[in-house]
Design an enzyme around this catalytic site. Structure first.
Site, PDB file in Angstrom:
ATOM      1  N   LYS A  14      33.666  31.810  29.126  1.00 47.13           N
ATOM      2  CA  LYS A  14      34.694  32.303  28.495  1.00 47.13           C
ATOM      3  C   LYS A  14      35.818  31.571  28.097  1.00 47.13           C
ATOM      4  O   LYS A  14      36.489  31.485  26.782  1.00 47.13           O
ATOM      5  CB  LYS A  14      34.467  33.656  28.229  1.00 47.13           C
ATOM      6  CG  LYS A  14      33.604  34.786  28.900  1.00 47.13           C
ATOM      7  CD  LYS A  14      34.448  36.134  29.130  1.00 47.13           C
ATOM      8  CE  LYS A  14      35.375  35.883  30.261  1.00 47.13           C
ATOM      9  NZ  LYS A  14      33.958  36.430  31.283  1.00 47.13           N
ATOM     10  N   ARG A  89      36.750  45.126  29.292  1.00 49.57           N
ATOM     11  CA  ARG A  89      35.996  45.336  30.451  1.00 49.57           C
ATOM     12  C   ARG A  89      35.564  46.300  31.350  1.00 49.57           C
ATOM     13  O   ARG A  89      34.918  46.253  32.003  1.00 49.57           O
ATOM     14  CB  ARG A  89      36.740  44.375  31.598  1.00 49.57           C
ATOM     15  CG  ARG A  89      36.272  42.936  31.636  1.00 49.57           C
ATOM     16  CD  ARG A  89      36.745  41.884  33.069  1.00 49.57           C
ATOM     17  NE  ARG A  89      36.736  41.433  33.832  1.00 49.57           N
ATOM     18  CZ  ARG A  89      36.550  39.920  33.804  1.00 49.57           C
ATOM     19  NH1 ARG A  89      37.796  39.446  32.880  1.00 49.57           N
ATOM     20  NH2 ARG A  89      36.571  39.475  34.201  1.00 49.57           N
ATOM     21  N   ARG A 128      33.803  25.323  40.377  1.00 48.17           N
ATOM     22  CA  ARG A 128      35.511  25.232  39.542  1.00 48.17           C
ATOM     23  C   ARG A 128      36.442  26.243  40.915  1.00 48.17           C
ATOM     24  O   ARG A 128      37.163  25.347  40.455  1.00 48.17           O
ATOM     25  CB  ARG A 128      35.377  27.051  39.273  1.00 48.17           C
ATOM     26  CG  ARG A 128      36.470  27.080  38.039  1.00 48.17           C
ATOM     27  CD  ARG A 128      36.716  27.945  37.022  1.00 48.17           C
ATOM     28  NE  ARG A 128      36.675  29.743  37.147  1.00 48.17           N
ATOM     29  CZ  ARG A 128      36.085  30.597  36.782  1.00 48.17           C
ATOM     30  NH1 ARG A 128      36.252  30.464  35.377  1.00 48.17           N
ATOM     31  NH2 ARG A 128      36.008  31.960  37.062  1.00 48.17           N
ATOM     32  N   ARG A 134      42.003  28.821  42.187  1.00 46.64           N
ATOM     33  CA  ARG A 134      41.683  30.684  42.421  1.00 46.64           C
ATOM     34  C   ARG A 134      41.106  31.384  43.955  1.00 46.64           C
ATOM     35  O   ARG A 134      39.932  30.649  43.870  1.00 46.64           O
ATOM     36  CB  ARG A 134      41.183  31.457  40.877  1.00 46.64           C
ATOM     37  CG  ARG A 134      41.724  31.014  39.553  1.00 46.64           C
ATOM     38  CD  ARG A 134      40.474  31.248  38.531  1.00 46.64           C
ATOM     39  NE  ARG A 134      40.245  32.624  38.900  1.00 46.64           N
ATOM     40  CZ  ARG A 134      39.331  33.516  37.618  1.00 46.64           C
ATOM     41  NH1 ARG A 134      39.306  32.498  36.558  1.00 46.64           N
ATOM     42  NH2 ARG A 134      39.037  34.458  37.586  1.00 46.64           N
ATOM     43  N   ARG A 146      32.044  40.882  41.897  1.00 45.09           N
ATOM     44  CA  ARG A 146      33.126  40.533  40.494  1.00 45.09           C
ATOM     45  C   ARG A 146      31.898  40.850  39.431  1.00 45.09           C
ATOM     46  O   ARG A 146      31.300  41.189  38.450  1.00 45.09           O
ATOM     47  CB  ARG A 146      33.313  39.119  40.465  1.00 45.09           C
ATOM     48  CG  ARG A 146      34.909  38.604  40.554  1.00 45.09           C
ATOM     49  CD  ARG A 146      35.726  37.909  41.255  1.00 45.09           C
ATOM     50  NE  ARG A 146      35.869  36.833  39.621  1.00 45.09           N
ATOM     51  CZ  ARG A 146      35.751  35.797  39.562  1.00 45.09           C
ATOM     52  NH1 ARG A 146      35.952  35.474  41.219  1.00 45.09           N
ATOM     53  NH2 ARG A 146      35.889  34.990  38.494  1.00 45.09           N
TER      54      ARG A 146
HETATM   55  P1  ADP Z   1      36.357  35.408  35.207  1.00 42.89           P
HETATM   56  O1  ADP Z   1      35.521  36.274  34.231  1.00 42.89           O
HETATM   57  O2  ADP Z   1      35.960  34.411  35.857  1.00 42.89           O
HETATM   58  O3  ADP Z   1      35.650  36.359  36.482  1.00 42.89           O
HETATM   59  P2  ADP Z   1      39.175  36.422  34.931  1.00 42.89           P
HETATM   60  O4  ADP Z   1      40.633  35.081  35.181  1.00 42.89           O
HETATM   61  O5  ADP Z   1      38.812  37.289  33.133  1.00 42.89           O
HETATM   62  O6  ADP Z   1      37.991  35.912  35.569  1.00 42.89           O
HETATM   63  O7  ADP Z   1      38.900  37.847  35.191  1.00 42.89           O
HETATM   64  C1  ADP Z   1      39.623  37.562  37.036  1.00 42.89           C
HETATM   65  C2  ADP Z   1      40.183  38.351  37.300  1.00 42.89           C
HETATM   66  O8  ADP Z   1      40.823  39.432  36.630  1.00 42.89           O
HETATM   67  C3  ADP Z   1      38.942  39.666  37.080  1.00 42.89           C
HETATM   68  O9  ADP Z   1      37.932  39.341  38.296  1.00 42.89           O
HETATM   69  C4  ADP Z   1      40.047  40.942  37.401  1.00 42.89           C
HETATM   70  O10 ADP Z   1      40.367  41.652  38.613  1.00 42.89           O
HETATM   71  C5  ADP Z   1      41.422  40.828  36.685  1.00 42.89           C
HETATM   72  N1  ADP Z   1      40.550  41.374  35.122  1.00 42.89           N
HETATM   73  C6  ADP Z   1      41.132  40.528  34.067  1.00 42.89           C
HETATM   74  N2  ADP Z   1      40.689  41.576  33.260  1.00 42.89           N
HETATM   75  C7  ADP Z   1      40.218  42.006  33.501  1.00 42.89           C
HETATM   76  C8  ADP Z   1      40.302  42.758  32.553  1.00 42.89           C
HETATM   77  N3  ADP Z   1      40.162  42.946  31.075  1.00 42.89           N
HETATM   78  N4  ADP Z   1      39.968  44.604  32.987  1.00 42.89           N
HETATM   79  C9  ADP Z   1      40.093  44.998  34.322  1.00 42.89           C
HETATM   80  N5  ADP Z   1      40.201  43.739  35.340  1.00 42.89           N
HETATM   81  C10 ADP Z   1      40.577  42.504  34.767  1.00 42.89           C
END
Ligand code: ADP
Length: 191
Positions: A14, A89, A128, A134, A146
């Site tokens: 994404k 999400r 990654r 991270r 996750r």
């Molecule tokens: P990835 O898609 O690789 O998990 P992101 O940067 O989108 O990476 O998300 C990292 C973390 O941030 C998620 O595992 C969650 O804990 C939190 N997070 C991100 N966006 C949301 C959301 N819309 N709702 C709840 N938690 C979120």
């Protein structure tokens, strides 16, 4: 305002594809993950709260991320298009987004679902993790959690948009350019 949700499990590409789309179309971009990591880096209270969830691979509470989107929209009312990356999400986040966008007389135009098999996701995230810095990319238990959170709470978001006829499935396996071309085709069809 053309609102695009870029969707898919952790590690589906994404972020990478969002960057390409911004360059091509001049859209604005909001990544809730990036915003949360920024809160952590700058040691805010919100960041402290978010970290408790993120380190375990859990979702951050809905009200926290919904608030972030609300203030983003407030600052970007005149945008020609927005890419929502990592949001919504949960189904409650999707409902909240619909309401927020309605107050600007707009709605989500399309959800682009990047499909990638689970074993490929784990491989990509671990790779990654070697350079991303991270903590949630380096630990196999966190990664598994996750993906489990995605399957349980995030996948239903697709049904929300499918019911509105807005879901488009994109094969997320292949070269970045190939996948990008397919995303562009889907966007051009709703532009
Ligand atoms: P990835 O898609 O690789 O998990 P992101 O940067 O989108 O990476 O998300 C990292 C973390 O941030 C998620 O595992 C969650 O804990 C939190 N997070 C991100 N966006 C949301 C959301 N819309 N709702 C709840 N938690 C979120």
């Amino acid at each position: 305002m053309l609102n695009i949700v870029i969707f898919g499990p952790p590690g589906s590409g994404k972020g990478t594809q969002s960057e390409n789309l911004i360059k091509k179309y001049g859209f604005d971009h909001i990544s809730t993950g990036d915003l949360l990591r920024h809160e952590i880096e700058t040691n805010t209270q919100l960041g402290y709260l978010a970290k408790q969830h993120m380190d375990k691979g859990e979702l951050v509470p809905d009200e926290v991320v919904i608030g972030m989107i609300d203030s983003f929209l407030d600052k970007n009312v005149k945008s020609k298009g927005v890419i929502f990356d990592g949001f919504p999400r949960t189904t409650d986040q999707a409902k909240a987004l619909k309401e927020m966008l309605a107050s600007y007389d707009t709605d989500v135009a399309i959800l682009l679902d990047l499909e990638v098999p689970e074993d490929e996701l784990t491989k990509r995230i671990l790779e990654r993790g070697k350079t991303s810095g991270r903590t949630d990319d380096a630990n196999i238990e966190t990664i598994k959690n996750r993906i489990a959170e995605y399957n349980k709470k995030t996948k239903p978001v697709m049904d929300f948009y499918a019911a509105e006829g807005k879901k488009v499935v994109i094969n997320g396996v292949g070269s970045v350019d190939e996948i990008f071309a397919n995303l562009c085709k889907a966007i051009d069809a709703v532009k």
